[in-house]
Design a protein around this motif. Structure first.
Motif, PDB file in Angstrom:
ATOM      1  N   ASN A 142       0.839  -1.193   0.000  1.00 41.15           N
ATOM      2  CA  ASN A 142       0.000   0.000   0.000  1.00 41.15           C
ATOM      3  C   ASN A 142       0.877   1.247   0.000  1.00 41.15           C
ATOM      4  O   ASN A 142       1.726   1.402   0.878  1.00 41.15           O
ATOM      5  N   PRO A 143       0.707   2.153  -0.980  1.00 39.79           N
ATOM      6  CA  PRO A 143       1.576   3.337  -1.053  1.00 39.79           C
ATOM      7  C   PRO A 143       1.586   4.165   0.227  1.00 39.79           C
ATOM      8  O   PRO A 143       2.627   4.725   0.607  1.00 39.79           O
ATOM      9  N   GLU A 144       0.446   4.250   0.907  1.00 38.68           N
ATOM     10  CA  GLU A 144       0.396   5.019   2.154  1.00 38.68           C
ATOM     11  C   GLU A 144       1.230   4.356   3.241  1.00 38.68           C
ATOM     12  O   GLU A 144       1.924   5.031   4.011  1.00 38.68           O
ATOM     13  N   LEU A 145       1.165   3.013   3.299  1.00 36.96           N
ATOM     14  CA  LEU A 145       1.990   2.290   4.266  1.00 36.96           C
ATOM     15  C   LEU A 145       3.470   2.477   3.941  1.00 36.96           C
ATOM     16  O   LEU A 145       4.298   2.709   4.843  1.00 36.96           O
ATOM     17  N   LEU A 146       3.823   2.364   2.656  1.00 39.43           N
ATOM     18  CA  LEU A 146       5.221   2.531   2.268  1.00 39.43           C
ATOM     19  C   LEU A 146       5.727   3.925   2.626  1.00 39.43           C
ATOM     20  O   LEU A 146       6.869   4.087   3.082  1.00 39.43           O
ATOM     21  N   TYR A 152      14.940   9.703   6.513  1.00 44.67           N
ATOM     22  CA  TYR A 152      15.553   9.997   5.218  1.00 44.67           C
ATOM     23  C   TYR A 152      17.032  10.334   5.374  1.00 44.67           C
ATOM     24  O   TYR A 152      17.444  10.797   6.434  1.00 44.67           O
ATOM     25  N   PRO A 153      17.811  10.067   4.319  1.00 41.85           N
ATOM     26  CA  PRO A 153      17.435   9.544   3.005  1.00 41.85           C
ATOM     27  C   PRO A 153      17.153   8.042   3.032  1.00 41.85           C
ATOM     28  O   PRO A 153      17.722   7.313   3.843  1.00 41.85           O
ATOM     29  N   VAL A 154      16.257   7.585   2.127  1.00 44.75           N
ATOM     30  CA  VAL A 154      15.954   6.169   1.977  1.00 44.75           C
ATOM     31  C   VAL A 154      16.118   5.773   0.514  1.00 44.75           C
ATOM     32  O   VAL A 154      16.082   6.622  -0.376  1.00 44.75           O
ATOM     33  N   LEU A 155      16.290   4.484   0.296  1.00 41.73           N
ATOM     34  CA  LEU A 155      16.325   3.914  -1.050  1.00 41.73           C
ATOM     35  C   LEU A 155      15.064   3.096  -1.265  1.00 41.73           C
ATOM     36  O   LEU A 155      14.722   2.246  -0.435  1.00 41.73           O
ATOM     37  N   ILE A 156      14.356   3.365  -2.370  1.00 47.13           N
ATOM     38  CA  ILE A 156      13.277   2.490  -2.823  1.00 47.13           C
ATOM     39  C   ILE A 156      13.893   1.545  -3.844  1.00 47.13           C
ATOM     40  O   ILE A 156      14.535   1.988  -4.795  1.00 47.13           O
ATOM     41  N   LYS A 157      13.691   0.237  -3.666  1.00 50.71           N
ATOM     42  CA  LYS A 157      14.317  -0.735  -4.566  1.00 50.71           C
ATOM     43  C   LYS A 157      13.284  -1.755  -5.023  1.00 50.71           C
ATOM     44  O   LYS A 157      12.502  -2.271  -4.205  1.00 50.71           O
ATOM     45  N   ALA A 158      13.268  -2.031  -6.316  1.00 54.64           N
ATOM     46  CA  ALA A 158      12.387  -3.071  -6.838  1.00 54.64           C
ATOM     47  C   ALA A 158      12.757  -4.407  -6.205  1.00 54.64           C
ATOM     48  O   ALA A 158      13.925  -4.810  -6.207  1.00 54.64           O
ATOM     49  N   GLY A 169      14.904   0.122 -11.347  1.00 55.62           N
ATOM     50  CA  GLY A 169      13.891   0.078 -10.311  1.00 55.62           C
ATOM     51  C   GLY A 169      14.431   0.500  -8.966  1.00 55.62           C
ATOM     52  O   GLY A 169      14.105  -0.094  -7.929  1.00 55.62           O
ATOM     53  N   MET A 170      15.268   1.530  -8.936  1.00 55.67           N
ATOM     54  CA  MET A 170      15.864   2.009  -7.697  1.00 55.67           C
ATOM     55  C   MET A 170      15.820   3.532  -7.684  1.00 55.67           C
ATOM     56  O   MET A 170      16.142   4.168  -8.672  1.00 55.67           O
ATOM     57  N   ARG A 171      15.398   4.105  -6.556  1.00 54.17           N
ATOM     58  CA  ARG A 171      15.329   5.554  -6.431  1.00 54.17           C
ATOM     59  C   ARG A 171      15.810   5.978  -5.048  1.00 54.17           C
ATOM     60  O   ARG A 171      15.427   5.371  -4.040  1.00 54.17           O
ATOM     61  N   LEU A 172      16.610   7.041  -5.009  1.00 53.92           N
ATOM     62  CA  LEU A 172      17.031   7.655  -3.759  1.00 53.92           C
ATOM     63  C   LEU A 172      16.065   8.792  -3.440  1.00 53.92           C
ATOM     64  O   LEU A 172      15.820   9.653  -4.291  1.00 53.92           O
ATOM     65  N   VAL A 173      15.513   8.783  -2.244  1.00 49.12           N
ATOM     66  CA  VAL A 173      14.567   9.818  -1.830  1.00 49.12           C
ATOM     67  C   VAL A 173      15.143  10.528  -0.606  1.00 49.12           C
ATOM     68  O   VAL A 173      15.430   9.881   0.406  1.00 49.12           O
ATOM     69  N   GLU A 174      15.291  11.835  -0.706  1.00 51.17           N
ATOM     70  CA  GLU A 174      15.946  12.593   0.361  1.00 51.17           C
ATOM     71  C   GLU A 174      14.985  13.311   1.285  1.00 51.17           C
ATOM     72  O   GLU A 174      15.375  13.745   2.364  1.00 51.17           O
ATOM     73  N   LYS A 175      13.705  13.452   0.884  1.00 50.49           N
ATOM     74  CA  LYS A 175      12.734  14.079   1.779  1.00 50.49           C
ATOM     75  C   LYS A 175      11.351  13.499   1.533  1.00 50.49           C
ATOM     76  O   LYS A 175      11.041  13.003   0.449  1.00 50.49           O
ATOM     77  N   SER A 176      10.497  13.591   2.554  1.00 48.51           N
ATOM     78  CA  SER A 176       9.207  12.912   2.550  1.00 48.51           C
ATOM     79  C   SER A 176       8.326  13.336   1.388  1.00 48.51           C
ATOM     80  O   SER A 176       7.646  12.507   0.777  1.00 48.51           O
ATOM     81  N   ALA A 182       6.270   9.948  -2.900  1.00 50.04           N
ATOM     82  CA  ALA A 182       5.197   9.398  -3.733  1.00 50.04           C
ATOM     83  C   ALA A 182       5.584   9.356  -5.209  1.00 50.04           C
ATOM     84  O   ALA A 182       5.373   8.347  -5.898  1.00 50.04           O
ATOM     85  N   ALA A 183       6.170  10.452  -5.728  1.00 49.89           N
ATOM     86  CA  ALA A 183       6.566  10.490  -7.132  1.00 49.89           C
ATOM     87  C   ALA A 183       7.677   9.489  -7.416  1.00 49.89           C
ATOM     88  O   ALA A 183       7.676   8.811  -8.458  1.00 49.89           O
ATOM     89  N   ALA A 184       8.643   9.382  -6.511  1.00 47.64           N
ATOM     90  CA  ALA A 184       9.748   8.437  -6.701  1.00 47.64           C
ATOM     91  C   ALA A 184       9.238   7.000  -6.671  1.00 47.64           C
ATOM     92  O   ALA A 184       9.692   6.144  -7.445  1.00 47.64           O
ATOM     93  N   LEU A 185       8.271   6.716  -5.797  1.00 48.44           N
ATOM     94  CA  LEU A 185       7.699   5.369  -5.712  1.00 48.44           C
ATOM     95  C   LEU A 185       7.012   4.999  -7.023  1.00 48.44           C
ATOM     96  O   LEU A 185       7.206   3.893  -7.553  1.00 48.44           O
ATOM     97  N   ALA A 186       6.215   5.918  -7.578  1.00 46.67           N
ATOM     98  CA  ALA A 186       5.510   5.637  -8.833  1.00 46.67           C
ATOM     99  C   ALA A 186       6.487   5.368  -9.969  1.00 46.67           C
ATOM    100  O   ALA A 186       6.305   4.436 -10.767  1.00 46.67           O
TER     101      ALA A 186
END
Length: 668
Positions: free
Chosen positions: A140-144, A153-159, A167-174, A178-182
């Motif tokens: 669930n995107p809200e849970l993620l 943060y920072p966190v890594l989203i990884k497939a 399928g990997m994105r570095l996200v530095e702020k909350s 959402a855009a990085a996850l999509a």
């Protein structure tokens, strides 16, 4: 041992596997797509079977067709190489059901390690250290979002099913999550057919160190030491070396034993790599404080396996074939030793100064350094292309792997720089000169390594011109004059040396280096000789053409040995200090500038249009994302060059577009 195997791959890895098979007396079968009908790997094998269209989904991912080819040719086993089907458990099972040996791990091991979240849970049970993160099934995107906020943060989203930086994105702020996850999920579903992700704390000053493991069917498992793969762009490796600089014997043993424990937890057979993220809390000068965390296991042979071969003296493909044939490992742990230092550079068709944008085109010139054995000269080139071949948009952008070995890291670095200097590619953009800048940087030379090295050192790595432009222009002029001189005959009216019965003559050359205009004024002196003026530099011009085609040039008190390759109006100058590309200036070069184009936006490379982020009538701001394209396995975002309004979309999502195709129009 097998009598015949099929290689279910292409390019350099197919050529690499075929070379070892030939040495072992094993016959090989190649498979090829429409785009690869005349490829090097096709001729490297004993037989070849056509399997479909140019796109991977129409050929190299059609495992039913590959199994048919194996049966048709009498192959007993299939080597998957890396990428494509190498970590596909369905393919591994299908091989077994067809009575073919899959030269890789059991399907159960691929399944256990193929999903990052599940593998993390498995490693936790095996006592392997893990990075703090979320590896759950609930997507669930809200849970993620909440989990990312909890981790900090920072966190890594990884497939979860990903690899190779896709399928990997570095996200530095909350607010960016959402855009990085999509974006991450979209790339994951396109690349792996699975959009599940995991989230991990982004380790500051991290190093990427991996352990090569090998298991056999008798239950034996060893580690063949480590590789440092910290120098990366877009989360993909650029340089790999073994052993890892600064590695202590105690940490090497801990990481090696942890990797073996990970492999044994899934009853691993064959070649595999356990990848760790290594934290440096004490900084670069305190390796004894490094901490390691399990990242993932690649259940296949890695691109960078040659550096392990270089420091151990072992042929890992030969090990694969022996283990797949049911034989025990050739050596036990106590018999393995590290000898010297090796570095691998990935030579890719891309433009580092333009965000590493992939490039396509033909290898009009492809000259490699002299290759010898590691024992003698320590230079090796693994490639799947030849001069004249085309680099297409359908596959990975890697042209070749350049591997060197030395007794020390310093010696290996010197050999790598020399080998890169001897690598001449004309016809498309490459990263060769960028690689030279990286290995010459103070940070890399002193092993101040982490995965942010390229970003940290960007001011000294990008948009560099190490070869003095005055000398480059002089070399281009000398090359042009040499070409003219070759056209002379005994007829005095064909002389091209500027001779006059009295007075002096002058010639003007207009060159361009990027956006920089360069004027060269060549004066033919009455008493003989040439005088060249380039900018503020003025001096006599002399040169000799060596038998190897190199120019030995003297200009303005400087000496240069250079190879100059002419392609149309472009002069490609290669020298020890670096390289430069000069173009003869075109008086009409600015006739079609951006203003006269009326706000059109074009595709920077051939590929697939993934999506538009806008529609006709939308107001947009400078820098706002407009569209996403996919080429050479990577996504590229196209942004608005200025504020304006979208007037027309000219393609639809999913369309294949050519380089330079107009995608949409904006009214300023």
């Amino acid at each position: 041992m097998f009598k015949k195997i099929l290689i279910a791959n292409r390019g350099e890895i197919a050529c690499r596997v075929a070379a070892t098979a030939r040495r072992m007396g094993v016959r090989t079968v190649a498979v090829y797509s429409d785009a690869d009908a005349n490829a090097k790997h096709v001729t490297a094998c004993d037989e070849a079977v056509h399997i479909g269209g140019s796109a991977p989904k129409d050929s190299y991912l059609r495992w039913e067709r590959i199994l048919e080819a194996a049966k048709q040719t009498g192959a007993e086993a299939i080597h998957p190489g890396y990428g494509f089907l190498s970590e596909n458990e369905d393919f591994a099972n299908a091989c077994a059901q067809a009575g073919l040996v899959f030269i890789g791990p059991p399907a159960s091991a691929i399944r256990a390690m193929g999903l990052k979240a599940e593998s993390k849970q498995l490693m936790e049970k095996a006592g392997v250290p893990l990075v703090p993160g979320y590896h759950g099934a609930d997507q669930n995107p809200e849970l993620l979002q909440r989990e990312a906020d909890r981790i900090g943060y920072p966190v890594l989203i990884k497939a979860s099913a990903g690899g190779g930086g896709k399928g990997m994105r570095l996200v530095e702020k909350s607010e960016d999550f959402a855009a990085a996850l999509a974006s991450c999920q979209r790339e994951a579903i396109n690349s792996f057919g699975n959009d599940a992700v995991l989230i991990e704390k982004y380790v500051l000053r991290p190093r990427h160190i991996e352990i090569q493991v090998f298991g056999d069917t008798q239950g034996n498992c060893v580690y063949l030491f480590e590789r440092d793969c910290s120098v990366q762009r877009r989360h993909q490796k650029v340089l790999e070396e073994a052993p890892a600089p600064g590695m202590t014997e105690a940490l090497r043993k801990q990481m090696g034993e942890a990797a073996v424990a990970a492999a044994k937890a899934v009853h691993y057979v064959g070649a595999g790599t356990v990848e760790f993220i290594v934290e440096q809390p004490g900084g670069y000068e305190a390796p004894e404080q490094m901490k390691f965390y399990f990242m993932e296991m690649n259940t296949r042979l890695q691109v960078e396996h040659p550096v392990t071969e270089a420091i151990t003296g072992e042929d890992l493909v030969a090990w694969q074939l022996q283990v797949a044939a049911g034989k025990p490992l050739p050596k036990q742990q106590s018999e393995l030793r590290i000898q010297g230092h090796a570095i691998e550079a990935r030579i890719c068709a891309e433009n580092p100064d333009n965000g590493f944008l992939p490039a396509t085109g033909s290898l009009h010139v492809y000259r490699k350094p002299a290759c010898t054995s590691f024992e003698i000269g320590a230079v090796r080139v693994d490639d799947g292309v030849r001069e004249g071949d085309a680099i297409s948009p359908f596959y990975d952008s890697m042209i070749a792997k350049l591997i060197v070995r030395g007794e020390t890291r310093e010696q290996a670095l010197a050999r790598l720089d020399e080998a890169l200097q001897q690598t001449h590619i004309v016809g498309l953009s490459t990263n060769v000169q960028f690689l030279r800048q990286v290995i010459r940087s103070q940070a890399f030379a002193t092993a101040q390594l982490d995965t942010a090295l390229i970003e940290r050192e960007k001011d000294g790595l990008f948009h560099q011109q190490p070869l003095a432009l005055g000398l480059a222009v002089a070399a281009a002029v000398a090359r042009a004059l040499e070409g003219e001189r070759s056209l002379e005959t005994a007829d005095p009216f064909s002389r091209r040396d500027g001779w006059r019965s009295h007075g002096e003559s002058l010639r003007l050359w207009q060159f361009q280096s990027g956006d920089q205009p360069l004027e060269a004024r060549l004066r033919y002196l009455h008493q003989g000789g040439l005088e060249l003026a380039v900018g503020d530099e003025l001096g006599g011009l002399e040169w000799q053409l060596r038998e190897d085609g190199a120019l030995v040039l003297h200009f303005a008190g400087q000496r240069l040995v250079a190879q100059v390759h002419v392609r149309g109006e472009h002069y490609h100058v290669f020298a020890q200090a670096g390289a430069a590309v000069l173009s003869l200036a075109d008086a009409l070069a600015h006739a079609g500038d951006a203003q006269s184009e009326g706000g059109r936006l074009t595709a920077p490379m051939p590929g697939k249009l993934v999506s538009f982020a806008v529609k006709a009538g939308d107001k947009v701001s400078k820098g706002q994302p407009l569209a996403v394209m996919e080429a050479m396995k990577m996504e590229h975002t196209i942004a608005a060059p200025a504020d304006g309004e979208v007037t027309e979309l000219l393609y639809a999502a999913g369309d294949q577009v050519a380089e330079g195709a107009e995608l949409l129009r904006i009214q300023a």
